[in-house]
Design a protein around this motif. Structure first.
Motif, PDB file in Angstrom:
ATOM      1  N   VAL A 188      39.989 -30.000  49.690  1.00  0.00           N
ATOM      2  CA  VAL A 188      39.647 -28.599  49.523  1.00  0.00           C
ATOM      3  C   VAL A 188      39.406 -28.002  50.898  1.00  0.00           C
ATOM      4  CG1 VAL A 188      38.024 -26.977  48.472  1.00  0.00           C
ATOM      5  CG2 VAL A 188      38.652 -29.072  47.252  1.00  0.00           C
ATOM      6  N   ASP A 189      40.128 -26.921  51.216  1.00  0.00           N
ATOM      7  CA  ASP A 189      40.013 -26.238  52.502  1.00  0.00           C
ATOM      8  C   ASP A 189      39.572 -24.797  52.288  1.00  0.00           C
ATOM      9  OD1 ASP A 189      40.947 -28.260  54.320  1.00  0.00           O
ATOM     10  OD2 ASP A 189      42.982 -27.890  53.605  1.00  0.00           O
ATOM     11  N   GLU A 190      38.938 -24.228  53.313  1.00  0.00           N
ATOM     12  CA  GLU A 190      38.607 -22.811  53.295  1.00  0.00           C
ATOM     13  C   GLU A 190      39.848 -22.012  53.653  1.00  0.00           C
ATOM     14  OE1 GLU A 190      35.313 -21.956  55.854  1.00  0.00           O
ATOM     15  OE2 GLU A 190      33.968 -23.273  54.752  1.00  0.00           O
ATOM     16  N   CYS A 191      39.909 -20.789  53.113  1.00  0.00           N
ATOM     17  CA  CYS A 191      41.024 -19.897  53.433  1.00  0.00           C
ATOM     18  C   CYS A 191      40.544 -18.452  53.339  1.00  0.00           C
ATOM     19  CB  CYS A 191      42.212 -20.165  52.510  1.00  0.00           C
ATOM     20  SG  CYS A 191      41.884 -19.921  50.757  1.00  0.00           S
ATOM     21  N   ILE A 192      41.437 -17.543  53.618  1.00  0.00           N
ATOM     22  CA  ILE A 192      41.123 -16.111  53.603  1.00  0.00           C
ATOM     23  C   ILE A 192      40.763 -15.680  52.182  1.00  0.00           C
ATOM     24  CG2 ILE A 192      42.087 -13.799  53.991  1.00  0.00           C
ATOM     25  CD1 ILE A 192      43.977 -15.125  56.050  1.00  0.00           C
ATOM     26  N   PRO A 193      39.668 -14.924  52.015  1.00  0.00           N
ATOM     27  CA  PRO A 193      39.337 -14.425  50.676  1.00  0.00           C
ATOM     28  C   PRO A 193      40.535 -13.743  50.026  1.00  0.00           C
ATOM     29  CG  PRO A 193      37.553 -13.930  52.179  1.00  0.00           C
ATOM     30  CD  PRO A 193      38.692 -14.468  53.015  1.00  0.00           C
ATOM     31  N   GLY A 194      40.758 -14.089  48.763  1.00  0.00           N
ATOM     32  CA  GLY A 194      41.861 -13.514  48.012  1.00  0.00           C
ATOM     33  C   GLY A 194      43.125 -14.344  48.030  1.00  0.00           C
TER      34      GLY A 194
ATOM     35  N   ALA B  96      43.393 -10.409  62.843  1.00  0.00           N
ATOM     36  CA  ALA B  96      44.256 -10.012  61.727  1.00  0.00           C
ATOM     37  C   ALA B  96      43.773 -10.635  60.408  1.00  0.00           C
ATOM     38  CB  ALA B  96      45.702 -10.422  62.004  1.00  0.00           C
ATOM     39  N   ASP B  97      43.340 -11.899  60.446  1.00  0.00           N
ATOM     40  CA  ASP B  97      42.813 -12.541  59.239  1.00  0.00           C
ATOM     41  C   ASP B  97      41.543 -11.846  58.758  1.00  0.00           C
ATOM     42  OD1 ASP B  97      44.877 -14.360  59.259  1.00  0.00           O
ATOM     43  OD2 ASP B  97      43.651 -16.055  59.965  1.00  0.00           O
ATOM     44  N   TYR B  98      40.672 -11.450  59.712  1.00  0.00           N
ATOM     45  CA  TYR B  98      39.446 -10.741  59.334  1.00  0.00           C
ATOM     46  C   TYR B  98      39.780  -9.387  58.713  1.00  0.00           C
ATOM     47  CZ  TYR B  98      36.064 -14.071  61.131  1.00  0.00           C
ATOM     48  OH  TYR B  98      35.284 -15.192  61.312  1.00  0.00           O
ATOM     49  N   ARG B  99      40.756  -8.686  59.270  1.00  0.00           N
ATOM     50  CA  ARG B  99      41.165  -7.394  58.710  1.00  0.00           C
ATOM     51  C   ARG B  99      41.738  -7.587  57.295  1.00  0.00           C
ATOM     52  NH1 ARG B  99      40.940  -3.415  62.513  1.00  0.00           N
ATOM     53  NH2 ARG B  99      41.139  -4.092  64.666  1.00  0.00           N
TER      54      ARG B  99
ATOM     55  N   ASP C  45      40.027  -6.058  53.971  1.00  0.00           N
ATOM     56  CA  ASP C  45      40.788  -5.184  53.082  1.00  0.00           C
ATOM     57  C   ASP C  45      40.743  -5.696  51.643  1.00  0.00           C
ATOM     58  OD1 ASP C  45      41.455  -3.515  55.189  1.00  0.00           O
ATOM     59  OD2 ASP C  45      43.487  -4.349  55.426  1.00  0.00           O
ATOM     60  N   PHE C  46      40.893  -7.001  51.473  1.00  0.00           N
ATOM     61  CA  PHE C  46      40.832  -7.578  50.132  1.00  0.00           C
ATOM     62  C   PHE C  46      39.461  -7.349  49.501  1.00  0.00           C
ATOM     63  CE2 PHE C  46      39.335 -11.107  47.522  1.00  0.00           C
ATOM     64  CZ  PHE C  46      40.186 -10.973  46.431  1.00  0.00           C
ATOM     65  N   VAL C  47      38.404  -7.632  50.254  1.00  0.00           N
ATOM     66  CA  VAL C  47      37.047  -7.473  49.713  1.00  0.00           C
ATOM     67  C   VAL C  47      36.791  -6.012  49.364  1.00  0.00           C
ATOM     68  CG1 VAL C  47      34.587  -7.676  50.248  1.00  0.00           C
ATOM     69  CG2 VAL C  47      36.142  -9.554  50.821  1.00  0.00           C
ATOM     70  N   ARG C  48      37.179  -5.092  50.236  1.00  0.00           N
ATOM     71  CA  ARG C  48      37.005  -3.662  49.940  1.00  0.00           C
ATOM     72  C   ARG C  48      37.759  -3.277  48.661  1.00  0.00           C
ATOM     73  NH1 ARG C  48      38.312  -2.886  55.599  1.00  0.00           N
ATOM     74  NH2 ARG C  48      36.350  -2.784  56.728  1.00  0.00           N
ATOM     75  N   ASP C  49      38.992  -3.726  48.544  1.00  0.00           N
ATOM     76  CA  ASP C  49      39.796  -3.399  47.362  1.00  0.00           C
ATOM     77  C   ASP C  49      39.149  -3.920  46.084  1.00  0.00           C
ATOM     78  OD1 ASP C  49      41.690  -2.118  48.902  1.00  0.00           O
ATOM     79  OD2 ASP C  49      43.139  -3.775  48.844  1.00  0.00           O
ATOM     80  N   ILE C  50      38.710  -5.145  46.114  1.00  0.00           N
ATOM     81  CA  ILE C  50      38.147  -5.737  44.895  1.00  0.00           C
ATOM     82  C   ILE C  50      36.785  -5.133  44.577  1.00  0.00           C
ATOM     83  CG2 ILE C  50      36.969  -7.794  45.778  1.00  0.00           C
ATOM     84  CD1 ILE C  50      38.718  -9.164  43.415  1.00  0.00           C
ATOM     85  N   MET C  51      36.032  -4.742  45.588  1.00  0.00           N
ATOM     86  CA  MET C  51      34.744  -4.082  45.328  1.00  0.00           C
ATOM     87  C   MET C  51      34.966  -2.730  44.661  1.00  0.00           C
ATOM     88  SD  MET C  51      32.493  -5.080  48.651  1.00  0.00           S
ATOM     89  CE  MET C  51      30.920  -4.548  48.011  1.00  0.00           C
ATOM     90  N   GLY C  52      35.991  -2.020  45.078  1.00  0.00           N
ATOM     91  CA  GLY C  52      36.299  -0.741  44.454  1.00  0.00           C
ATOM     92  C   GLY C  52      36.687  -0.906  42.999  1.00  0.00           C
ATOM     93  N   GLY C  53      37.306  -2.012  42.650  1.00  0.00           N
ATOM     94  CA  GLY C  53      37.744  -2.278  41.287  1.00  0.00           C
ATOM     95  C   GLY C  53      36.636  -2.659  40.332  1.00  0.00           C
TER      96      GLY C  53
END
Length: 157
Positions: free
Chosen positions: A95-101, A132-135, A139-147
């Motif tokens: 199991v590895d960590e990766c970018i949220p989403g 770029a990974d942080y951006r 973006d993913f976290v912002r999108d999912i929070m809006g949903g």
């Protein structure tokens, strides 16, 4: 028979595991024990769901675990991490960590559970390798929070 870190109980067929071991206790159980031991109103916990899973099966059922953690630890959650998990195949699964989403964690359940706390809780990105990974993660976290109906503060955009 002696297994390091384990005790043998007479009349049992196999060693028993002390309560604080992850095989028996969950991360949430361990946090609750610590909260009771510290017993101070200023004490809080940092919720990091990516560190709560010890097996691939748990990763695939992450929403249940995350909702339970937020329900049981809610009053003490002071901050949270946003990262994700992926399973790398091979001789043994890893199991590895990766970018949220981009992984297996149920972020809709995570964000909804945090939203149900009724207060703002910092959600921090970590362990990414480039701006770029942080951006992309932000973006993913912002999108999912809006949903989820839970707003994102304007200064985060």
């Amino acid at each position: 028979m002696h297994w390091p870190g384990r005790t043998w109980s007479p009349g049992t067929r196999r060693p028993t595991v002390p309560r604080s071991r992850p095989e028996r206790a969950t991360v949430v159980d361990s946090y609750l024990e610590l909260i009771r031991a510290v017993d101070h109103p200023a004490f809080g916990v940092h919720l990091d769901p990516a560190n709560m899973f010890y097996s691939p099966r748990q990763c695939f059922e992450s929403g249940v675990t995350i909702r339970d953690a937020c329900r049981r630890l809610g009053p003490w959650i002071a901050s949270c991490h946003a990262k994700d998990l992926t399973i790398r195949p091979g001789l043994a699964l890893h199991v590895d960590e990766c970018i949220p989403g981009t992984g297996l964690l149920d972020y809709r359940a995570y964000v909804a559970a945090l939203g149900s706390l009724g207060r703002d809780v910092p959600l921090m990105l970590e362990h990414l390798t480039s701006e770029a990974d942080y951006r992309r993660a932000a973006d993913f976290v912002r999108d999912i929070m809006g949903g989820t109906g839970r707003g994102v503060r304007p200064e985060w955009r």
